[in-house]
Each structure stands twice: as C-alpha cells, then as structure tokens.
Design a protein around this motif. Structure first.
Motif, PDB file in Angstrom:
ATOM      1  N   GLU A  27       0.827  -1.213   0.000  1.00 45.19           N
ATOM      2  CA  GLU A  27       0.000   0.000   0.000  1.00 45.19           C
ATOM      3  C   GLU A  27       0.863   1.266   0.000  1.00 45.19           C
ATOM      4  OE1 GLU A  27      -3.406   2.304   2.678  1.00 45.19           O
ATOM      5  OE2 GLU A  27      -2.819   0.258   3.218  1.00 45.19           O
ATOM      6  N   LYS A  28       1.844   1.293   0.884  1.00 47.18           N
ATOM      7  CA  LYS A  28       2.703   2.474   0.982  1.00 47.18           C
ATOM      8  C   LYS A  28       3.516   2.683  -0.288  1.00 47.18           C
ATOM      9  CE  LYS A  28       6.255   4.605   3.921  1.00 47.18           C
ATOM     10  NZ  LYS A  28       7.023   4.482   5.172  1.00 47.18           N
ATOM     11  N   VAL A  29       4.095   1.604  -0.789  1.00 46.91           N
ATOM     12  CA  VAL A  29       4.934   1.708  -1.978  1.00 46.91           C
ATOM     13  C   VAL A  29       4.125   2.163  -3.183  1.00 46.91           C
ATOM     14  CG1 VAL A  29       6.257   0.371  -3.646  1.00 46.91           C
ATOM     15  CG2 VAL A  29       6.719   0.101  -1.217  1.00 46.91           C
ATOM     16  N   HIS A  30       2.948   1.585  -3.380  1.00 47.96           N
ATOM     17  CA  HIS A  30       2.128   1.973  -4.525  1.00 47.96           C
ATOM     18  C   HIS A  30       1.691   3.434  -4.414  1.00 47.96           C
ATOM     19  CE1 HIS A  30       0.908  -2.373  -5.867  1.00 47.96           C
ATOM     20  NE2 HIS A  30       2.203  -2.148  -5.914  1.00 47.96           N
ATOM     21  N   HIS A  31       1.408   3.890  -3.198  1.00 53.06           N
ATOM     22  CA  HIS A  31       1.063   5.303  -2.989  1.00 53.06           C
ATOM     23  C   HIS A  31       2.217   6.202  -3.441  1.00 53.06           C
ATOM     24  CE1 HIS A  31      -0.051   9.066  -1.042  1.00 53.06           C
ATOM     25  NE2 HIS A  31       1.110   9.036  -0.402  1.00 53.06           N
ATOM     26  N   ILE A  32       3.436   5.840  -3.064  1.00 56.34           N
ATOM     27  CA  ILE A  32       4.604   6.650  -3.420  1.00 56.34           C
ATOM     28  C   ILE A  32       4.839   6.639  -4.924  1.00 56.34           C
ATOM     29  CG2 ILE A  32       7.143   6.721  -3.255  1.00 56.34           C
ATOM     30  CD1 ILE A  32       6.733   5.931  -0.258  1.00 56.34           C
ATOM     31  N   VAL A  33       4.775   5.462  -5.550  1.00 57.62           N
ATOM     32  CA  VAL A  33       5.011   5.357  -6.996  1.00 57.62           C
ATOM     33  C   VAL A  33       3.981   6.187  -7.765  1.00 57.62           C
ATOM     34  CG1 VAL A  33       4.984   3.793  -8.978  1.00 57.62           C
ATOM     35  CG2 VAL A  33       6.149   3.101  -6.870  1.00 57.62           C
ATOM     36  N   ASN A  34       2.716   6.057  -7.403  1.00 58.12           N
ATOM     37  CA  ASN A  34       1.655   6.767  -8.123  1.00 58.12           C
ATOM     38  C   ASN A  34       1.694   8.271  -7.866  1.00 58.12           C
ATOM     39  OD1 ASN A  34       0.595   4.426  -9.307  1.00 58.12           O
ATOM     40  ND2 ASN A  34      -0.658   3.976  -7.514  1.00 58.12           N
TER      41      ASN A  34
END
Length: 370
Positions: A321-328
């Motif tokens: 969840e955290k990683v996808h938030h940062i990438v997007n």
C-alpha cells in the motif's frame, strides 16, 4: 541454507547489513568490479535514517552528508512556491533528512559486510530447478535456496523468473551533476527544486564544497546537441553558473522511468526488493529510501518467522500500500511539475496548500510499518 542477494546497491547492501546483524549467512553478487555509485547525489529521508539508526550507521551517514532543514519548491527565479520544514518531523522521529553522495553512502553500507560481497558477477541466467541455478557472465555457476533480486529497475531476476514488470517512460530527460564549489550559506541547509515550463532544476549541498544538481526537460525539448545553458536561460543566474562550472565528465544523462505497480514481488523462495520490485520516479526522493524499508521489514519479519516464504508473503502485504502510494504520487507530481502551460495557475495552487498538508503527507512516508 544458501542465501544469495543479486545486486550491491542500496537495497541489497542494507539487507546484507541486517542479515549479518541477525547472524544469517549470505552472499551479495554485484556485477561491477567495485562498489561505486551511479547517479551522483541522493536524499535519505527520515524513514531511511530511522532504519540506519537500528543498524548503528546513522551517525556515519550524517557525518558524510548534509542535514537538510527544508524542502523548497520555487519558480525559475527562486521565488518560493512551497516550503516543507523537515526539522519538525525530524525532531519527532529523532532523525534528520540527509543529502549524501551515493558513493559515500554505499561505502558506509558495504564496509561492514565486505567479506560477503562478490564483485564482477554479472548474472546471465537464473532458473528454478530444485533450487535456483544461477549462471554468471564469467561462466561460473552456483545454486541457491533463497534468492533476493535487488538488481534494479531492469532486473534480470524479475524478467526471467516472475516475467513481469512494465517499465514506464515519463517522457523526461534528466541530467545529474556534481560540482566542487564554494556554496553560499543561503543554499547550505535546504534542498531546492525550481519549476519552469516543461523543465525543472534542483540542487542541494552534499558535503563541504560539494553541490549536487539535476536538470529535467520534457523530451520535446531534447536533442543530442542540446545546450543546457541555453535551455535554462530564463532561470536564476546562480543556476546558470552551476551548470557552466560543472565539468562534462561530472554530468550524467538518464531517462526518467519507473515500473507500473505490480501485484507480486515474490514467488517460491525468491523475493524482489527495491527498484527491482517497485522502481519509482525521483519526484518524492523515496526510491532509495523504499529499498531501505524493504530490507528492514524483511529482517524484522525474519526475527519471528523462520519460513522465508511466509516472510515474503507478509512482506508483500505490509509494504504494497505504501509503496504503490509513493510510486503513483511521484508519477503524478512529476507530470504536474513538468507542465508547459498554465504554470502560473499550477504555482498559485501549490502556494495556497498549507504547510500542515505537506507535513501530513511527509509523516505518512516517514512512519515505518513495523
């Protein structure tokens, strides 16, 4: 149990430090003939610094780099658009945001585990048999029960085993430069990023008399014979001086790319970390930091769970969840920052965003999951 880490970048080296701390044997296979950096400067935000503190490396990294007090976005003339005070949250988590040369960071991360690092090992193929069978460019072969793919955005481990990972090109060219110069006091404690029309320029002090800068343009402005001074002629004179004074051999050019967020980073006895799993554009300064977080979460889970596949499964669930938030978010921010039109409207909108909102966004990133 034989554990192999493919790649001696920030993620692989941090994981190696944690495995050594936990008395788990491993080998890091690095393709380069020496551990050296590509990419000049890097920011290690408070989330990464909390983790380096757990490894006993925080003070070394702070000493080798520069403590940042604020992240400042400006227009071409250095007129402030937004400012985020990083000291407030730093004090809460008892860490600083550090700007550091990648070479210095990787030296610190590698010196404690040098006996575990095997250089000049360019992976050629990896196959799943009873264990993983790895063949290197020098024709040597090994078998490994557990493999960590820490081999970057173009990961061979990911491509050959998971057969996934769509690389996205942001349509931007980025120059990164290192300049040895006397740095004015007014620039000594903050990271700056200047937003123009389809172009950006950022800079930060890395250490005494060493400045790191980067310049981005939309691809439509790029040509093989591009003149950076001419391209950024409307920017503040200090920026033009930075470009002019930097030797050509101290400037590198890259495309801005990431990986479309993936559902799976792991398979049986194999796990991707860092850019191999979730490469991000650099607009939030979190690429290296998220690799560090990956290493920490894996190590933390391994303290209570001895089945590596269960560790990998939990790791994916915790981190995604955290990683996808940062990438997007980074992808979107990079597009907005590179607008060619309506830039005055963009700047006005960002000027009225309260700093409390920036602090809230930053705290979401600084808070560790475990």
């Amino acid at each position: 149990m034989k554990i192999s880490i493919i790649g001696g970048g920030i993620g692989g080296l941090t994981l190696g430090n944690f495995l050594k701390q936990h008395n788990i044997d491993f080998k890091i296979y690095e393709s380069a003939p020496e551990i050296k950096a590509v990419g000049a400067g890097i920011a290690m935000a408070g989330n990464a610094m909390q983790i380096f503190d757990k490894l006993g490396l925080k003070e070394k990294i702070e000493k080798a780099g520069t403590k940042m007090q604020a992240l400042i976005i400006t227009d071409e003339k250095l007129k402030t658009i937004s400012k985020t005070d990083v000291l407030k949250l730093g004090n809460k988590y008892k860490v600083c945001n550090i700007a550091i040369h990648r070479a210095d960071l990787q030296k610190i991360l590698s010196e404690n585990i040098s006996e575990h690092i095997i250089l000049n090992k360019q992976l050629s193929t990896i196959e799943k048999k009873e264990n993983y069978h790895l063949t290197f460019g020098d024709k040597t072969e090994i078998e490994s029960e557990i493999v960590f793919g820490a081999d970057g955005v173009k990961s061979l481990v990911r491509n050959q085993i998971l057969k996934s990972g769509e690389i996205r090109n942001a349509g931007q060219k980025c120059w990164r430069g290192i300049l040895q110069t006397e740095i004015p006091e007014k620039y000594s404690h903050n990271a700056y990023e200047m937003w123009g029309k389809g172009k950006r320029f950022g800079f930060v002090k890395l250490s005494e008399n060493i400045l790191y800068w980067y310049a981005l343009v939309n691809e439509k402005f790029y040509s093989d014979d591009i003149d950076l001074l001419e391209t950024f002629r409307e920017f503040h004179p200090d920026i033009l001086e930075m470009i002019a004074e930097t030797a050509k051999q101290n400037i590198i050019l890259n495309d801005i790319i990431d990986i479309q967020p993936m559902d799976n980073w792991c398979t049986e006895n194999l796990c991707l970390i860092g850019d191999a799993a979730h490469a991000t554009t650099p607009n939030m300064g979190q690429g290296g930091c998220q690799a560090v977080e990956d290493a920490y979460v894996i190590a933390k889970l391994s303290e209570t769970e001895k089945d590596w596949n269960k560790v990998f499964s939990q790791f994916e669930k915790i981190r995604k969840e955290k990683v996808h938030h940062i990438v997007n978010t980074s992808w979107t921010l990079g597009k907005v920052a590179q607008w060619e039109n309506f830039t005055s409207i963009r700047n006005s909108i960002f000027r009225v965003i309260p700093e409390s909102a920036n602090q809230k966004q930053m705290e979401k990133i600084l808070k560790l999951e475990l």
